[in-house]
Scaffold this active site. Structure first.
Site, PDB file in Angstrom:
ATOM      1  N   ASP A   1       0.235  49.311  94.588  1.00  0.00           N
ATOM      2  CA  ASP A   1       0.667  48.763  93.299  1.00  0.00           C
ATOM      3  C   ASP A   1      -0.510  48.478  92.372  1.00  0.00           C
ATOM      4  O   ASP A   1      -1.665  48.439  92.800  1.00  0.00           O
ATOM      5  CB  ASP A   1       1.503  47.484  93.494  1.00  0.00           C
ATOM      6  CG  ASP A   1       0.726  46.361  94.175  1.00  0.00           C
ATOM      7  OD1 ASP A   1      -0.028  46.641  95.129  1.00  0.00           O
ATOM      8  OD2 ASP A   1       0.858  45.199  93.747  1.00  0.00           O
TER       9      ASP A   1
ATOM     10  N   GLU B   1       0.667  43.891  96.291  1.00  0.00           N
ATOM     11  CA  GLU B   1      -0.542  43.109  96.535  1.00  0.00           C
ATOM     12  C   GLU B   1      -0.901  42.243  95.345  1.00  0.00           C
ATOM     13  O   GLU B   1      -1.507  41.191  95.484  1.00  0.00           O
ATOM     14  CB  GLU B   1      -1.716  44.041  96.862  1.00  0.00           C
ATOM     15  CG  GLU B   1      -2.971  43.320  97.378  1.00  0.00           C
ATOM     16  CD  GLU B   1      -3.930  42.874  96.286  1.00  0.00           C
ATOM     17  OE1 GLU B   1      -4.812  42.056  96.580  1.00  0.00           O
ATOM     18  OE2 GLU B   1      -3.812  43.330  95.131  1.00  0.00           O
TER      19      GLU B   1
ATOM     20  N   GLU C   1     -10.453  48.324  98.826  1.00  0.00           N
ATOM     21  CA  GLU C   1     -10.492  47.611  97.541  1.00  0.00           C
ATOM     22  C   GLU C   1     -11.817  47.931  96.852  1.00  0.00           C
ATOM     23  O   GLU C   1     -12.801  48.256  97.516  1.00  0.00           O
ATOM     24  CB  GLU C   1     -10.415  46.099  97.794  1.00  0.00           C
ATOM     25  CG  GLU C   1      -9.052  45.599  98.219  1.00  0.00           C
ATOM     26  CD  GLU C   1      -8.103  45.394  97.048  1.00  0.00           C
ATOM     27  OE1 GLU C   1      -8.485  45.716  95.901  1.00  0.00           O
ATOM     28  OE2 GLU C   1      -6.982  44.930  97.299  1.00  0.00           O
TER      29      GLU C   1
END
Ligand SMILES: [Zn+2]
Length: 370
Positions: free
Chosen positions: A75, A135, A164
């Site tokens: 997302d 998230e 990330e």
């Protein structure tokens, strides 16, 4: 919405990043993208694939001695007029919502799946891929948290790598975060006869002085330096311009190194405000999420650091790595995006960062780097 996206995992990491960005997936609307990821992973033929909501799980089952979990969220935050993606050839930047946080990382994962998730592939470790939803919103919706609760076995491994954005650096562990409210009570009175009242705002003076004098710790663990902080982040009180207030509250946020657990963090905050509490203030912990130890002494983590060829540094924010740490699995953040650009209108990723991330992880996962 337009036709469901199709992902061709044989294209390069830049093309894959663009395909992912061009399939919008703001938190809560990841279904179409999750469908595409699931279909592409199933088509590889070498992976066990499972779908839980809009989270897609895939793994090899080759009886390797170790297992590495690679995780990325699908997302993004809401789009800011920055989809579809735009490639600026002169600066070598790919612009678009989610380029940095973290579809570039997802694209790296898909490239690795295309290499190691096909019949006959020989990775040095078994691999688990977790593409999860939600998230960027409240933690109760977090797809990784849901897998941890409902299908914990899928998260087992010797090392977890979250892709990330870290600018290609390895960020290990993460700090914990505690939010608490310190409330004082007093007695209302007309301010013209203030001696009849008791001022609840003044009751916070000692607590504020304690915060101003507070010396935060710096802790070194596995070569990573964690810097703590205890700060007031909000204050409230007051009834009217002529009233001695009978209630006041101070909100504090404690960012703590991962050598403290949640209970120890709360005990520390209570100790800092011990005088105020003894004088009648009440401290209520609003939320408290423990951090994660870097765990870099574990062989799987050490081998990963050697393969990437960069020293690890401390992660100061709270991240999903702590969900792995809760199971005793060392977890690191390592991704091609720039964390400073996450959630901005100008979000982009440097094209030159993409392939090196694929190469470093490929070297590590094929065991050719040791
Ligand atoms: Zn992210």
């Amino acid at each position: 919405m337009s036709a469901p996206p199709e992902l061709d995992l044989s294209t390069d990491v830049l093309a894959l990043t663009r395909a992912l960005v061009d399939a919008p997936s703001v938190s809560g609307s990841e279904t179409a993208l999750a469908d595409a990821v699931e279909a592409a992973l199933r088509a590889l033929g070498g992976l066990e694939v499972e779908r839980i909501g809009d989270t897609v799980l895939a793994r090899t089952n080759l009886d390797r001695p170790g297992r590495v979990v690679l995780a990325g969220h699908l997302d993004t935050v809401p789009i800011a007029d920055n989809v579809p993606s735009r490639l600026d050839e002169t600066t070598g930047r790919l612009y678009g919502c989610g380029t940095s946080d973290m579809k570039a990382g997802d694209a790296v994962m898909l490239r690795l799946a295309a290499t190691f998730g096909v019949p006959g592939a020989e990775p040095a470790h078994d691999l688990t891929f977790v593409f999860y939803d939600n998230e960027e919103v409240e933690s109760v919706k977090n797809g990784l948290g849901r897998v941890a609760r409902e299908r914990r076995g899928w998260l087992y491994g010797d090392l977890a790598v979250l892709l990330e954005p870290t600018d290609g650096e390895i960020e290990a562990g993460c700090q914990g975060t505690l939010r608490a409210v310190l409330s004082t009570k007093g007695r209302r009175a007309h301010s013209a006869r203030s001696w009849l009242g008791e001022n609840a705002i003044h009751g916070l003076a000692g607590a504020l002085a304690a915060l101003a004098a507070y010396r935060p710790r710096e802790v070194e663990i596995d070569g990573c330096t964690y810097r703590e902080g205890l700060n007031a982040v909000g204050i409230a009180g007051g009834v009217a311009g002529n009233v001695i207030p009978d209630e006041s509250s101070l909100t504090v946020n404690f960012r703590y190194a991962p050598d403290r657990d949640e209970d120890a963090a709360e005990a520390h905050v209570r100790e800092v405000f011990a005088e105020a509490i003894a004088a009648g203030a009440t401290l209520t912990v609003v939320d408290n999420a423990g951090g994660a130890l870097p765990g870099l002494g574990e062989p799987a983590a050490a081998a990963f650091i050697a393969a990437v060829g960069r020293p690890a540094r401390a992660k100061l924010g709270w991240t999903d790595v702590s969900r792995f740490a809760a199971f005793g699995i060392p977890a690191v953040n390592y991704g091609p995006g720039d964390p400073q650009l996450a959630h901005t209108r100008e979000e982009h990723v440097l094209v030159e960062r993409l392939q090196p991330a694929v190469d470093a992880l490929t070297a590590y996962l094929s065991g050719s780097s040791s």
